[in-house]
Design a protein around this motif. Sequence first.
Motif, short mmCIF file in Angstrom:
data_model
loop_
_atom_site.label_atom_id
_atom_site.label_comp_id
_atom_site.label_asym_id
_atom_site.label_seq_id
_atom_site.Cartn_x
_atom_site.Cartn_y
_atom_site.Cartn_z
N PRO A 188 -3.71 4.48 -9.45
CA PRO A 188 -2.32 3.76 -8.84
C PRO A 188 -1.81 2.72 -9.34
N LEU A 189 -3.05 1.40 -9.76
CA LEU A 189 -2.96 0.48 -9.52
C LEU A 189 -2.74 0.49 -11.00
N VAL A 190 -3.21 1.49 -12.68
CA VAL A 190 -3.25 1.42 -13.98
C VAL A 190 -1.17 1.12 -13.52
N SER A 191 -1.17 2.53 -13.30
CA SER A 191 0.06 2.89 -12.72
C SER A 191 0.69 1.62 -12.55
N LEU A 192 1.21 0.94 -11.15
CA LEU A 192 1.77 -0.30 -11.05
C LEU A 192 1.90 -1.24 -12.30
N LEU A 193 0.46 -1.43 -13.07
CA LEU A 193 0.71 -2.66 -14.01
C LEU A 193 1.45 -1.61 -15.76
N THR A 194 1.34 -0.63 -15.65
CA THR A 194 2.07 -0.57 -17.22
C THR A 194 3.01 0.46 -17.02
N SER A 195 3.71 1.04 -15.54
CA SER A 195 4.53 2.13 -15.35
C SER A 195 5.55 1.38 -16.93
N ALA A 221 0.81 -1.29 -0.05
CA ALA A 221 -0.54 0.29 -0.17
C ALA A 221 0.51 1.07 0.19
N LEU A 222 1.67 1.14 1.05
CA LEU A 222 2.70 2.45 0.56
C LEU A 222 3.52 2.34 -0.69
N ALA A 223 4.25 1.51 -0.96
CA ALA A 223 4.63 1.99 -2.32
C ALA A 223 3.49 2.24 -3.44
N VAL A 224 2.61 1.54 -3.56
CA VAL A 224 1.61 2.13 -4.73
C VAL A 224 1.30 3.49 -4.58
N GLY A 225 1.21 3.53 -3.69
CA GLY A 225 0.73 4.65 -2.49
C GLY A 225 1.73 6.19 -2.93
N TYR A 226 3.41 5.79 -3.10
CA TYR A 226 4.26 7.31 -3.00
C TYR A 226 4.98 6.53 -4.61
N TYR A 227 4.98 5.91 -4.96
CA TYR A 227 5.66 5.78 -6.25
C TYR A 227 4.42 5.90 -7.48
N HIS A 228 2.78 5.53 -6.76
CA HIS A 228 1.73 5.41 -8.44
C HIS A 228 0.84 6.14 -8.01
N MET A 278 2.37 -4.35 -19.83
CA MET A 278 1.26 -4.13 -20.41
C MET A 278 0.57 -3.43 -20.20
N SER A 279 -0.27 -3.31 -22.01
CA SER A 279 -0.73 -1.77 -22.18
C SER A 279 -2.54 -1.32 -21.04
#
Lengths: 356, 77
Positions: free
Chosen positions: A117-124, A103-110, B1-2
């Motif tokens: 944030p979740l889309v960013s996590l999967l696509t970055s 939770a901290l990592a997703v919030g801080y980096y995405h 992933m797109s």
Amino acid sequence: MSVGYVAIQWSRHKRIYDAAAAVGAVLFVGAWVITGKLMWRGEHALSDEVLILRGLGSCAIVLLHVILAIGPLARLDRRFLPVLYNRRHLGVMTFLIGLAHAALAVGYYHGFGVVSPLVSLLTSNTNVASLREFPFEWLGVGALAILFLMAATSHDFWLRNLGARAWKRLHMLVYIAYGLLVGHVALGAVQTDRGGAYVWAVGVGMVVLTALHVAAAWREAPIDAGRASATPNEAWLDVGSIDEIPMDRARLVAAAGGERIAVFRHKDGFSAVTNVCAHQGGPLGEGKVIDGCITCPWHGWQYKPGDGCSPPPFTEKIATYQVRVIGGRVQVDPKANPAGTPVTPATPMGGEGGHA
Amino acid sequence: MSDPIARLLIAALGLYAAVGGVVAAWFLVRGSRRMDAGVRTASVWFKLLIAPGLAALWPWVVARAGSKATQDDSHDA
């Protein structure tokens, strides 16, 4: 044991265990943050958020190492059995710490962009073709999903309704979660140029865990060798001399093609039951007789040596076996009796124990 | 992933979790009578503890409840 469900079967032992684990985790993360602040100063200084999330992640993987080490350690040395007793709580704690890290990592980096944030996590990071640049975050997500599934199904309700075999298979996924986390930590360290210390640390952890599992398997090899040499028609299996079975403890013997049999010495007699606990398949032969009952080292389920039945009001039953003592040697009939069958304990004077 | 695949995946997971939440709530209120009577008399804390697992494994819960219902019907016949 099974007389209605309770949320958590607390005992004094479990409270102390959980409190020690929680305090240990807090101290670990605190020490991590303080050390990080002392090590990285000035232009290399890390923010509190990064130090805390890395401390949480490191704490989770250290706990996972402990969880995976407890089993073989307890097989190698009985003094580790009390640590094994409450391992499921440790597993739930590992998931919660891992969840806090995620939770901290997703919030801080995405969490500060225009993209979810979740889309960013999967696509970055989409370098799936490169081993070195592979999105290590995905490995962490996979491991966290497995740890969640294990924590969510850790209650005895799930063991009872899924069945022991399916439940056990589900929880063996912990090894896949461990592999994913090793990849997560190693690739994360490489891709963020944090040096080789993390890679070395998980490498040493893997070597230690592998060595412990191999050592435990090697120690049990003679039992399996006995099983391999026994023939299906063999009437009685030699367990050993009466002096080789300590009071209120067991010696294991394996039937041909069958499961292990635990032969216990209690009071003046010898009784045999299956080595497999009805609860989670724990190794009863590694437990001991407490208050007149064979007590599983994993979670304390109990069975009377004479009939394999749990003491009232509990209703669990396990298979029993005929035992005899001839010429100072204890022998067991490898044919299992139906679960809960009473068998008179065999004595050096009385010879074979028959159905009571 | 797109981006579209990521959004589709997250939406699918959200839908799965939402259905799981409904199934878990149904099980804890009514369904447990069929599958495991021990749940009915258990505490709220116990039900909260097993709810995440019920939501995660909701296809299993539905299949198990269905097979129990079939067994009950055949016994009643």
